[in-house]
Design a protein around this motif. Sequence first.
Motif, PDB file in Angstrom:
ATOM      1  N   ARG A 293       0.417  -1.169   0.306  1.00 56.08           N
ATOM      2  CA  ARG A 293      -0.247   0.141   0.337  1.00 56.08           C
ATOM      3  C   ARG A 293       1.148   1.368   0.052  1.00 56.08           C
ATOM      4  NH1 ARG A 293      -3.022   1.405   5.318  1.00 56.08           N
ATOM      5  NH2 ARG A 293      -0.123   1.580   5.975  1.00 56.08           N
ATOM      6  N   ASP A 294       1.605   1.212   0.800  1.00 56.21           N
ATOM      7  CA  ASP A 294       2.774   2.407   1.078  1.00 56.21           C
ATOM      8  C   ASP A 294       3.326   2.552  -0.183  1.00 56.21           C
ATOM      9  OD1 ASP A 294       1.964   2.604   3.671  1.00 56.21           O
ATOM     10  OD2 ASP A 294       3.614   1.461   4.596  1.00 56.21           O
ATOM     11  N   ARG A 295       3.587   1.123  -1.330  1.00 56.79           N
ATOM     12  CA  ARG A 295       4.090   1.335  -2.677  1.00 56.79           C
ATOM     13  C   ARG A 295       3.375   2.018  -3.089  1.00 56.79           C
ATOM     14  NH1 ARG A 295       5.203  -3.344  -3.743  1.00 56.79           N
ATOM     15  NH2 ARG A 295       3.381  -3.941  -5.173  1.00 56.79           N
ATOM     16  N   LEU A 296       2.052   1.590  -3.150  1.00 58.46           N
ATOM     17  CA  LEU A 296       1.294   2.461  -4.264  1.00 58.46           C
ATOM     18  C   LEU A 296       0.959   3.858  -3.664  1.00 58.46           C
ATOM     19  CD1 LEU A 296      -1.634  -0.178  -4.795  1.00 58.46           C
ATOM     20  CD2 LEU A 296      -0.269   0.825  -6.218  1.00 58.46           C
ATOM     21  N   LEU A 297       0.955   4.090  -2.662  1.00 56.98           N
ATOM     22  CA  LEU A 297       0.320   5.640  -2.284  1.00 56.98           C
ATOM     23  C   LEU A 297       1.659   5.997  -2.610  1.00 56.98           C
ATOM     24  CD1 LEU A 297      -0.894   5.196   1.099  1.00 56.98           C
ATOM     25  CD2 LEU A 297      -1.773   5.834  -0.718  1.00 56.98           C
ATOM     26  N   GLU A 298       3.229   5.473  -3.035  1.00 54.32           N
ATOM     27  CA  GLU A 298       4.780   6.986  -3.544  1.00 54.32           C
ATOM     28  C   GLU A 298       4.312   6.937  -4.692  1.00 54.32           C
ATOM     29  OE1 GLU A 298       7.476   4.444  -1.846  1.00 54.32           O
ATOM     30  OE2 GLU A 298       7.312   5.340   0.444  1.00 54.32           O
ATOM     31  N   GLY A 299       3.366   5.364  -5.305  1.00 60.58           N
ATOM     32  CA  GLY A 299       3.363   5.740  -6.762  1.00 60.58           C
ATOM     33  C   GLY A 299       2.642   6.919  -7.518  1.00 60.58           C
ATOM     34  N   VAL A 300       1.253   7.303  -6.461  1.00 62.73           N
ATOM     35  CA  VAL A 300       0.446   8.145  -6.808  1.00 62.73           C
ATOM     36  C   VAL A 300       0.882   9.295  -6.084  1.00 62.73           C
ATOM     37  CG1 VAL A 300      -2.328   8.486  -5.535  1.00 62.73           C
ATOM     38  CG2 VAL A 300      -1.191   6.041  -6.714  1.00 62.73           C
ATOM     39  N   ARG A 435       1.496 -12.051 -16.397  1.00 65.69           N
ATOM     40  CA  ARG A 435       2.105 -13.269 -15.770  1.00 65.69           C
ATOM     41  C   ARG A 435       1.267 -14.201 -15.453  1.00 65.69           C
ATOM     42  NH1 ARG A 435       6.136  -8.329 -13.615  1.00 65.69           N
ATOM     43  NH2 ARG A 435       4.387  -8.059 -12.622  1.00 65.69           N
ATOM     44  N   TYR A 436       0.438 -13.585 -14.446  1.00 67.29           N
ATOM     45  CA  TYR A 436       0.326 -14.793 -13.397  1.00 67.29           C
ATOM     46  C   TYR A 436      -1.309 -14.284 -13.005  1.00 67.29           C
ATOM     47  CZ  TYR A 436       0.713 -11.347 -10.003  1.00 67.29           C
ATOM     48  OH  TYR A 436       1.054 -10.404  -8.751  1.00 67.29           O
ATOM     49  N   GLN A 437      -2.506 -14.861 -13.057  1.00 64.51           N
ATOM     50  CA  GLN A 437      -3.905 -15.193 -12.599  1.00 64.51           C
ATOM     51  C   GLN A 437      -4.057 -14.342 -11.469  1.00 64.51           C
ATOM     52  OE1 GLN A 437      -5.913 -17.978 -11.916  1.00 64.51           O
ATOM     53  NE2 GLN A 437      -6.066 -18.731 -14.278  1.00 64.51           N
ATOM     54  N   ARG A 438      -3.578 -12.338 -11.233  1.00 60.34           N
ATOM     55  CA  ARG A 438      -3.804 -11.838 -10.297  1.00 60.34           C
ATOM     56  C   ARG A 438      -4.943 -11.594  -9.451  1.00 60.34           C
ATOM     57  NH1 ARG A 438       0.254  -6.302  -9.705  1.00 60.34           N
ATOM     58  NH2 ARG A 438      -0.646  -5.421  -8.062  1.00 60.34           N
ATOM     59  N   GLN A 439      -5.292 -11.194  -7.937  1.00 60.48           N
ATOM     60  CA  GLN A 439      -6.390 -11.314  -7.017  1.00 60.48           C
ATOM     61  C   GLN A 439      -6.319  -9.620  -6.575  1.00 60.48           C
ATOM     62  OE1 GLN A 439      -9.283 -12.915  -7.211  1.00 60.48           O
ATOM     63  NE2 GLN A 439      -7.886 -14.578  -8.471  1.00 60.48           N
ATOM     64  N   TRP A 440      -6.710  -8.665  -6.648  1.00 62.77           N
ATOM     65  CA  TRP A 440      -6.697  -7.401  -6.857  1.00 62.77           C
ATOM     66  C   TRP A 440      -7.355  -7.364  -5.370  1.00 62.77           C
ATOM     67  CZ3 TRP A 440      -3.517  -4.211 -10.487  1.00 62.77           C
ATOM     68  CH2 TRP A 440      -3.651  -5.521 -11.255  1.00 62.77           C
ATOM     69  N   GLN A 441      -6.871  -6.100  -4.539  1.00 61.02           N
ATOM     70  CA  GLN A 441      -6.869  -6.422  -2.954  1.00 61.02           C
ATOM     71  C   GLN A 441      -7.600  -4.359  -3.180  1.00 61.02           C
ATOM     72  OE1 GLN A 441      -6.700  -8.061  -0.401  1.00 61.02           O
ATOM     73  NE2 GLN A 441      -5.020  -9.809  -2.213  1.00 61.02           N
ATOM     74  N   GLU A 442      -9.196  -4.689  -2.030  1.00 57.75           N
ATOM     75  CA  GLU A 442      -9.624  -3.745  -2.139  1.00 57.75           C
ATOM     76  C   GLU A 442      -8.528  -2.125  -1.478  1.00 57.75           C
ATOM     77  OE1 GLU A 442     -12.052  -3.911   1.069  1.00 57.75           O
ATOM     78  OE2 GLU A 442     -13.498  -5.359   0.200  1.00 57.75           O
ATOM     79  N   SER A 443      -7.659  -2.557  -1.237  1.00 60.16           N
ATOM     80  CA  SER A 443      -6.801  -1.070  -1.614  1.00 60.16           C
ATOM     81  C   SER A 443      -5.697  -0.743  -2.218  1.00 60.16           C
ATOM     82  CB  SER A 443      -5.215  -1.785   0.172  1.00 60.16           C
ATOM     83  OG  SER A 443      -4.876  -3.018  -0.229  1.00 60.16           O
ATOM     84  N   ALA A 446      -8.716   1.075  -4.204  1.00 56.67           N
ATOM     85  CA  ALA A 446      -9.212   2.620  -3.705  1.00 56.67           C
ATOM     86  C   ALA A 446      -8.173   3.459  -3.971  1.00 56.67           C
ATOM     87  CB  ALA A 446      -9.261   2.149  -1.980  1.00 56.67           C
ATOM     88  N   ILE A 447      -6.190   3.097  -3.730  1.00 54.34           N
ATOM     89  CA  ILE A 447      -5.546   4.424  -4.370  1.00 54.34           C
ATOM     90  C   ILE A 447      -5.262   4.116  -5.375  1.00 54.34           C
ATOM     91  CG2 ILE A 447      -2.948   3.785  -3.951  1.00 54.34           C
ATOM     92  CD1 ILE A 447      -3.357   2.035  -1.133  1.00 54.34           C
ATOM     93  N   LEU A 448      -6.553   2.922  -6.723  1.00 54.86           N
ATOM     94  CA  LEU A 448      -5.633   3.416  -8.496  1.00 54.86           C
ATOM     95  C   LEU A 448      -7.565   4.234  -8.609  1.00 54.86           C
ATOM     96  CD1 LEU A 448      -4.608  -0.106  -8.892  1.00 54.86           C
ATOM     97  CD2 LEU A 448      -3.559   2.406  -9.328  1.00 54.86           C
TER      98      LEU A 448
END
Length: 962
Positions: A293-300, A435-443, A446-448
């Motif tokens: 989540r922190d990585r995503l927030l930093e990216g956003v 690449r793989y069957q990724r399951q997206w998290q709620e967090s 929300a960030i995206l």
Amino acid sequence: MTAELLKIVLVADVSDRHQIQKTLQQLNQTEIELIAIASLDDIKIHQCVSYQAGTVILLVISKLDAYGLKVVNQVRYIYAGFPLIAIGDAQNQALICESISLGVQEYIIAEQVTSTILLQKLQFANARWQWLGKRFEDLQKLQSTSKVSLHSPLEECYCRAENQRISVLAESNTFRQIVTHCNDAIAIIDLQGYYLEQNAMHQLLLGYSDEDLDGKTPAIHLGEQVFSTVCQELVKNNCYCCEVLSRTKSGKLIQIELKAFTVRDEQNQPVCYVGIKKDITERKLVSSVVTQRDRLLEGVAAATNQLLTTKDFTQAVYKALATLGKAVQVNRVYVFENHTDPHSGEPLLSQRFEWTDNTVTPEIDNPELQNLSYLNFLPRWYQILSVGNIVCGLVKDFPESERQVLEPQDIISILVVPIFIEDSFWGFVGFDECRYQRQWQESEEAILIAAAGSIGAAIVRKRTEEALRKTEARNSALLNAIPDAMFRIRKDGSILDFKETKNFDLYIPGNEFIGKNLVDFLPESVSKKIKLGIKQTLTNCTVQLIEYQLPTQGKNRDYEARMVVCGEDEVVSIVRDISERKQVEIELRKSKEAVENVSKAKSEFLATMSHELRTPLNAILGLSQLLHQEIFGSLNAKQKEYVSCIYSSGEHLLSLINDILDLSKVEAGKEELMLALVQVPELCETCLAIVRDRAIKKGLQLTSQLDPQAVCCFADERRVKQMLLNLLTNAIKFTPSGKVTLRVQKVPQGITFTVSDTGIGIASEHLKLLFQPFKQLDSRFNRQYDGTGLGLALTRKLAHLHGGNVTVKSTLGKGSDFTLLLPDYPQPTEDEQYGYNQQAGHLFNCSPRILISGNGNHGSIIQSYLKAIGYEVKYLKVINNILAQIEKFKPKLILLDPQLSENVTTVTLIQHLKAELDQTIPIVVITETTEKCDRFLKAGAQECLNKPIGIAQLESLLIRYL
């Protein structure tokens, strides 16, 4: 069995107490009791402290370092008789082990403290301490007994061995009970590394039974390398703490926290190893999610910063997509924009931007992703995205129409977030995992969603900037087209900026006044005027207009400055060179003055020519009337025709002269109104009576409509009558058939007199010529209708003189409506009203005696007519002994002509006659002008008439006074 009440002594700095106290308050008060609180500074001055049994010392250390170990050792010394639990950080595992070696029964990591864990640790520490105390007592008793029974070295050795065995057995039994009931997974390892014993929690954690672990080392679930490292650390440091991966009997990998230490006997020889394990898999998972989540927030945040700081919009979006793709750890990120089919209005979508890593093929140039139909391929997406929801999941689970679009792009898992701009579904941003069957998290979702909002905001900003650039370009073009110079000036008069224009000569060059004050380079009078304009503009928030002169290029030039507010303490001065306009104004003013002087001279000439023009006309009219009456002899038919022609021509000429003279007096400003209270019904009846004969001759119907509320008005009766007669005469003149109506109404503004006819009417393009002097709509030489064109011009000017107006409505071929408006005036007093309503004279019995005083031909004509009809007339050309002659003649009426030969004013003469004679003798003044009529009336005259007096007017006069 009731749990023992624990008594807690809390040792902590003030800053560290609050959270621990709050946790203690959450515990059952029947189980614990906080009996004392001490700070770290307090324990330094105490030598020893004693409390009751069941007391536990709880030490809080903010940071476990060398100083922290010193504090632990000091607390252990002061509170030597009580169990000690420490709460601190987990940065250095070796220091934690060392604190335990110093006498800490339990070490709890501060982040893991809960009320349940804290209560367990307190209870375990207290139980362990009590067991150790009992064990110490038992050992002392055993040692005492052994000493008494020792008789030989062999027995002593045996006894020593037996004591050791009893000690180990006692310690083992007590320790086993503690281990069995502990909530942590605990295992005991011998010095060779093999399992000796495990508690139930250890078996539950790893799934191995006692038989499974018999003859096995911890390498069975830790691996050889990790187990070897743990053994080396135990040998070297006596304790070891770490986080490792462990495989359960079922093969599942779990994260555990391992705390191991060496158990030593009284001779400090190692006896066994104890390992305490905790399952931290869930905690690690949470930590992983938080890290992601922190990585995503930093990216956003980085992407948002790029959208805000990068000037080029396209480059900013590409950078933001690359940053988001790396932060989300996907293979592709893209933006699609919505639009509609120009013909059918069908919703479409087209790819606008894309970022990919080096493992997938870019699709930005794929024509199939341009103008893609929502309805044919992605109808479900449109329904979901347009209401603000997201589309995510595995592509294999999507409908067939969607898989046809997504699978050719090697997309396995996808997340699509809508972009809204001003509450409108603009498009979406998509994230592809190939690449793989990724399951997206709620967090993540929300960030995206927030990232999509940033992209939408950037698009709005781009649109706003483009609109601003267009506006600035348009404003710049407008400013450049304005032929004025502009200056931005601060409240104190400092020049901040200016815009120069072509063909505008500055007082001084621009680089010499920027940043300077007006007083530094402008003349004092000009700078004061401009600063006053600035002050008034900022105070009143209104545009101020000032004019001034400045010497430019050797001559004075005129300037006009308009001040408008620009901020709290600034104005913009728009300056225009008005020198040419001023010169034109001067020329126009001179021309106007010249025209006015000519007009004034004309009016004055005509006014002074009144006597010279009217005197011969009076003689012509009077003599022609006498001849027509055949008083001095009969006339044949031809003579009567000629006499009638002379009289009618003279009347026409007199009317023309009167109109010209009246108009000249009004234009010259010499016309003075004699305002009085006028009876409206009587006035209208009089006017209608005068024009009735003309209407009858033309076969016209003459009617009137009088408003009952229109009783009287305050005006000059003679001028109102003149205006009404002009309107009625014109109506009759230009009405071949039908009727003419006089309609009087009381309106809020005053009283209106409307003359309506069914005549020829007036074309709309000719209405503007109606009230111009000497203008006639039919200007041909052989025109059908006679007239000079002065009547309506004079009527409107007289109406304006009263404060009213004359308006017209007309339809060609149907007729016209001319309306005279007379405004309301303040009502006169009762005395004034009585004077205004008073009759000018009374009817008297017929008397043959009339006195005429004057020295003109007009008096002679009147005398001849009066004598011819039977009156006794005395004509005085001089006024010597006039009183004696009046007393002797005893006239019933005096006609007084102001043209007297002696140096005696008419006003003085009237006042003298009124003072000396019988007040009942009426005096009527016959004058060529009406300018002094009010003075004659105030002096005592009953009436004032204008020359020439017609036969009908004279007969009316005789009826009124004789």
